[in-house]
Scaffold this motif. Structure first.
Motif, mmCIF file in Angstrom:
data_model
loop_
_atom_site.group_PDB
_atom_site.id
_atom_site.type_symbol
_atom_site.label_atom_id
_atom_site.label_comp_id
_atom_site.label_asym_id
_atom_site.label_seq_id
_atom_site.Cartn_x
_atom_site.Cartn_y
_atom_site.Cartn_z
ATOM 1 N N LYS A 1 61.508 88.685 80.410
ATOM 2 C CA LYS A 1 61.602 87.392 79.728
ATOM 3 C C LYS A 1 61.854 86.021 80.955
ATOM 4 O O LYS A 1 60.923 85.470 80.607
ATOM 5 C CB LYS A 1 62.795 86.854 78.696
ATOM 6 C CG LYS A 1 63.080 88.285 77.596
ATOM 7 C CD LYS A 1 64.294 88.179 76.182
ATOM 8 C CE LYS A 1 64.192 89.044 75.449
ATOM 9 N NZ LYS A 1 65.543 88.982 74.826
ATOM 10 N N ALA B 1 58.508 85.510 81.916
ATOM 11 C CA ALA B 1 57.426 85.470 81.125
ATOM 12 C C ALA B 1 57.643 83.760 80.412
ATOM 13 O O ALA B 1 57.086 82.963 80.137
ATOM 14 C CB ALA B 1 57.378 86.251 79.799
ATOM 15 N N ARG B 2 58.935 83.535 81.098
ATOM 16 C CA ARG B 2 58.876 82.178 79.674
ATOM 17 C C ARG B 2 60.458 81.443 80.605
ATOM 18 O O ARG B 2 61.229 80.540 80.118
ATOM 19 C CB ARG B 2 60.472 82.284 78.093
ATOM 20 C CG ARG B 2 59.748 83.458 77.286
ATOM 21 C CD ARG B 2 60.093 84.070 76.077
ATOM 22 N NE ARG B 2 60.336 82.738 74.952
ATOM 23 C CZ ARG B 2 60.265 82.296 74.723
ATOM 24 N NH1 ARG B 2 59.088 82.117 73.945
ATOM 25 N NH2 ARG B 2 60.659 81.528 73.717
ATOM 26 N N GLN C 1 63.565 82.306 81.025
ATOM 27 C CA GLN C 1 64.635 82.421 80.085
ATOM 28 C C GLN C 1 65.324 83.435 79.979
ATOM 29 O O GLN C 1 63.882 84.116 79.179
ATOM 30 C CB GLN C 1 64.710 80.771 79.541
ATOM 31 C CG GLN C 1 64.203 80.716 78.364
ATOM 32 C CD GLN C 1 64.174 79.907 77.350
ATOM 33 O OE1 GLN C 1 65.128 79.397 77.081
ATOM 34 N NE2 GLN C 1 62.542 78.513 77.761
ATOM 35 N N LEU D 1 58.970 74.809 77.600
ATOM 36 C CA LEU D 1 58.458 76.226 77.006
ATOM 37 C C LEU D 1 56.612 75.241 77.209
ATOM 38 O O LEU D 1 57.010 74.342 75.890
ATOM 39 C CB LEU D 1 58.925 76.597 76.167
ATOM 40 C CG LEU D 1 58.152 77.932 76.481
ATOM 41 C CD1 LEU D 1 57.565 78.822 77.586
ATOM 42 C CD2 LEU D 1 58.342 78.995 75.275
ATOM 43 N N ASP D 2 56.152 75.885 77.633
ATOM 44 C CA ASP D 2 54.243 75.107 77.440
ATOM 45 C C ASP D 2 54.457 73.268 76.755
ATOM 46 O O ASP D 2 53.739 73.161 76.227
ATOM 47 C CB ASP D 2 53.870 75.900 76.188
ATOM 48 C CG ASP D 2 53.545 77.400 76.520
ATOM 49 O OD1 ASP D 2 53.941 77.952 77.345
ATOM 50 O OD2 ASP D 2 54.376 78.222 75.402
#
Length: 272
Positions: free
Chosen positions: A10, A13-14, A16, A178-179
């Motif tokens: 996580k 990928a994120r 967080q 995010l993004d």
């Protein structure tokens, strides 16, 4: 507590990940929140008696810290507790702060265990073998007590500039990016959010990006956050886990001066 591959996945990928505290860990957090509220509700002169002149240790009044612009200070008071060292707090034996310090020390042990497991896993993944960084002597708890305000954001968009922040909040407001979009973060009294900083980005050769975040104003009468901010050792050279050009960096030197972007003094090399 064991940090598994799902947590590392996580973070990669994120940028967080959540951890839910249970049992003794959850009780330690609840006790800290109670004592923090009692401390911050005291008179200003009492709180100021428990802050150092440079505001590195203990109470830090409103207006001393900002996220981006010194003309837009963070809308909160703070209290910092370094290295589980109560003697670093001015007048630490006073009844006006001692119960708070005891609660800080209790929660410190909870965070230290999680951080040790996390960085053992990170070292194993990126460096091929786990090894200790002795993070506890250079890391600190920060408790933020927010003021009522008409501003849309209580803290502007920023990343913390540490290795990682373990954050807990008692009310809505925290938003993470995010993004390219800001999204409301989970608000759970028993949950902590792992938020990587730019030092972890450097430690991992750019693999784990920093988590940018902000605090939106929901017009709450009171709001309190508990943060554990993780630094590398500050008294020696620390090179990144990942190979390549990044290994020439001294992560420790960056950590000592990163606070300047928030109006804070250099981090202390050693606390006891």
């Amino acid at each position: 507590m064991t940090i598994g591959a799902d947590i590392l996945g996580k973070l990669r990928a994120r940028a967080q990940a959540d951890i839910v505290l249970q049992g003794h860990a959850a009780r330690s957090l609840a006790a800290l929140r109670r004592e923090a509220a009692r401390f911050f509700m005291q008179k200003e002169d009492v709180k100021l008696s428990h802050g150092s002149e440079d505001f590195n240790f203990g109470f830090r009044p409103y207006g001393r810290q900002y996220s981006v612009d010194p003309n837009r200070p963070d809308m909160n008071e703070s209290f910092t507790y370094w290295a589980d060292a109560p003697k670093a707090i001015p007048n630490a034996d006073s009844d006006s702060v001692k119960p708070f310090i005891n609660a800080l020390s209790g929660y410190w042990g909870v965070m230290a265990e999680i951080v040790e497991d996390l960085f053992t896993a990170l070292a194993g993944y990126y460096a091929g073998e786990p090894h200790a960084l002795d993070l506890e002597r250079s890391s600190y708890l920060e408790i933020n007590w927010y003021h009522e305000s008409d501003r849309d954001l209580l803290q502007d968009r920023h990343e913390d500039g540490h290795l990682i922040t373990l954050a807990n909040t008692d009310g809505p407001g925290l938003e993470t990016e995010l993004d390219g979009e800001m999204t409301a973060a989970r608000c759970d009294p028993g949950s902590i959010l792992l938020m990587p900083g730019s030092l972890l980005t450097a430690m991992t050769g750019g693999d784990i990006p920093p988590l940018y975040h902000q605090v939106r104003n929901h017009r709450l009468r009171r709001r309190l956050t508990v943060l554990f901010l993780v630094n590398p050792p500050l008294d020696r050279v620390v090179t990144p886990y990942a190979s390549g050009d990044q290994t020439e960096l001294d992560i420790s030197e960056i950590a000592r001066t990163n606070g300047a972007m928030f109006g804070l003094p250099p981090a202390p090399r050693g606390v006891s």
